[in-house]
Design a protein around this motif. Sequence first.
Motif, short mmCIF file in Angstrom:
data_model
loop_
_atom_site.label_atom_id
_atom_site.label_comp_id
_atom_site.label_asym_id
_atom_site.label_seq_id
_atom_site.Cartn_x
_atom_site.Cartn_y
_atom_site.Cartn_z
N ASP A 1 -10.41 17.38 10.89
CA ASP A 1 -10.17 17.55 9.45
C ASP A 1 -9.24 16.42 9.00
OD1 ASP A 1 -11.72 19.80 9.56
OD2 ASP A 1 -10.04 21.21 9.41
N LEU A 2 -9.62 15.73 7.93
CA LEU A 2 -8.88 14.54 7.53
C LEU A 2 -8.76 14.45 6.02
CD1 LEU A 2 -7.58 11.80 8.41
CD2 LEU A 2 -9.89 10.81 8.27
N THR A 3 -7.54 14.28 5.56
CA THR A 3 -7.28 14.05 4.14
C THR A 3 -6.51 12.75 4.00
OG1 THR A 3 -7.20 16.42 3.65
CG2 THR A 3 -6.20 14.93 2.04
N VAL A 4 -7.00 11.87 3.13
CA VAL A 4 -6.34 10.59 2.90
C VAL A 4 -6.26 10.32 1.41
CG1 VAL A 4 -6.38 8.10 3.33
CG2 VAL A 4 -7.31 9.66 5.06
N ARG A 5 -5.07 9.97 0.96
CA ARG A 5 -4.85 9.46 -0.39
C ARG A 5 -4.16 8.12 -0.25
NH1 ARG A 5 -7.85 12.78 -1.20
NH2 ARG A 5 -7.87 14.54 -2.69
N ALA A 6 -4.81 7.07 -0.72
CA ALA A 6 -4.24 5.74 -0.54
C ALA A 6 -4.54 4.85 -1.74
CB ALA A 6 -4.79 5.09 0.73
N SER A 7 -3.61 3.98 -2.02
CA SER A 7 -3.79 2.95 -3.04
C SER A 7 -3.10 1.70 -2.53
CB SER A 7 -3.19 3.39 -4.37
OG SER A 7 -1.80 3.64 -4.24
N GLY A 8 -3.52 0.56 -3.06
CA GLY A 8 -2.93 -0.70 -2.61
C GLY A 8 -3.40 -1.86 -3.45
N SER B 1 0.83 -1.20 0.00
CA SER B 1 0.00 0.00 0.00
C SER B 1 0.86 1.25 0.00
CB SER B 1 -0.93 0.02 1.21
OG SER B 1 -0.20 0.19 2.41
N SER B 2 0.22 2.36 -0.43
CA SER B 2 0.85 3.67 -0.41
C SER B 2 -0.15 4.64 0.21
CB SER B 2 1.22 4.11 -1.83
OG SER B 2 1.69 5.44 -1.83
N ILE B 3 0.26 5.32 1.28
CA ILE B 3 -0.67 6.14 2.04
C ILE B 3 -0.08 7.52 2.31
CG2 ILE B 3 -1.96 6.37 4.21
CD1 ILE B 3 -1.65 3.18 4.31
N ASP B 4 -0.90 8.55 2.08
CA ASP B 4 -0.55 9.92 2.44
C ASP B 4 -1.73 10.47 3.23
OD1 ASP B 4 -0.49 12.92 2.14
OD2 ASP B 4 1.34 12.47 1.05
N LEU B 5 -1.49 10.82 4.50
CA LEU B 5 -2.59 11.19 5.39
C LEU B 5 -2.22 12.43 6.19
CD1 LEU B 5 -4.67 8.80 7.61
CD2 LEU B 5 -3.60 10.80 8.66
N ILE C 1 -4.07 1.96 6.49
CA ILE C 1 -4.60 3.30 6.73
C ILE C 1 -4.93 3.47 8.21
CG2 ILE C 1 -6.54 4.87 6.29
CD1 ILE C 1 -6.61 3.62 3.42
N GLY C 2 -5.48 2.44 8.84
CA GLY C 2 -5.75 2.49 10.27
C GLY C 2 -4.48 2.71 11.07
N ILE C 3 -3.40 2.05 10.67
CA ILE C 3 -2.11 2.22 11.34
C ILE C 3 -1.64 3.67 11.24
CG2 ILE C 3 0.35 1.65 11.19
CD1 ILE C 3 -0.54 -1.21 10.37
N VAL C 4 -1.68 4.22 10.02
CA VAL C 4 -1.21 5.59 9.81
C VAL C 4 -2.12 6.59 10.53
CG1 VAL C 4 -0.70 7.36 8.09
CG2 VAL C 4 -0.10 4.99 7.64
N LEU C 5 -3.43 6.35 10.51
CA LEU C 5 -4.35 7.24 11.22
C LEU C 5 -4.03 7.25 12.71
CD1 LEU C 5 -6.79 9.10 11.40
CD2 LEU C 5 -8.27 7.08 11.33
N GLY C 6 -3.78 6.08 13.28
CA GLY C 6 -3.42 6.01 14.69
C GLY C 6 -2.13 6.75 14.98
N GLN C 7 -1.12 6.56 14.13
CA GLN C 7 0.16 7.25 14.33
C GLN C 7 -0.01 8.77 14.23
OE1 GLN C 7 2.41 5.35 11.22
NE2 GLN C 7 3.14 3.70 12.56
N ALA C 8 -0.85 9.20 13.30
CA ALA C 8 -1.08 10.64 13.14
C ALA C 8 -1.81 11.22 14.34
CB ALA C 8 -1.87 10.89 11.85
N ILE C 9 -2.79 10.49 14.86
CA ILE C 9 -3.49 10.95 16.06
C ILE C 9 -2.52 11.11 17.23
CG2 ILE C 9 -5.13 10.23 17.85
CD1 ILE C 9 -6.84 9.03 15.58
#
Length: 211
Positions: free
Chosen positions: A63-70, A26-30, A83-91
Amino acid sequence: MSTPEAAAAQATASRVAHLQRETSESSIDLSLNLDGTGVSDIQTSVPFYDHLLTAFAKHSLTDLTVRASGDVEIDVHHTVEDIGIVLGQAIKQALGDKSGISRYGDALVPLDEALVQAVVDISGRPYLVHTGEPAGFEFHLIGGHFTGSMVRHVFEAIAFNAALTVHVRVLGGRDPHHIAEAEFKAFARAFRQAKALDPLVSGIPSTKGAL
């Protein structure tokens, strides 16, 4: 005791984060802002997940912006969980030292026949209790692509990477779409309370002095 200057600095401090994650799956930008108004721009390549994350942003006032592909042609599992992992890290990053937060949140949310309770403690101790989904929910394909089992995976990923204690209880429900959406909305409302800055709180809300 905090000074008026320190309180003002706390009130205006940015609680934002921007993270990227690249793997072979996957590739995630959050990016997120914990003190937003619930504006979201989400493209995960998994439509029902877009719907759930939009609800999370709206009802948590994040406010949340997510761009992801996988590799969704294999399964949505990798993309959704990552995405859940990255969201948690960002929080976790956006919360900083957690000074001045309410810390606890509790919400009871209905969606037609579904009813879900969520309780959040921004504790610094990752823990998830997740109960009550009806038998067979985990096998149901919501929207033809999102397996019900992924709901728990997302909460696990967020709780463990954000260092939250999270309890989610499905108290009733029949329609898998309604159940999943009510779970995300209940979590969002509880998180909204927990992350809120409380003007009566001085410093970190823990007798240990750290969360």
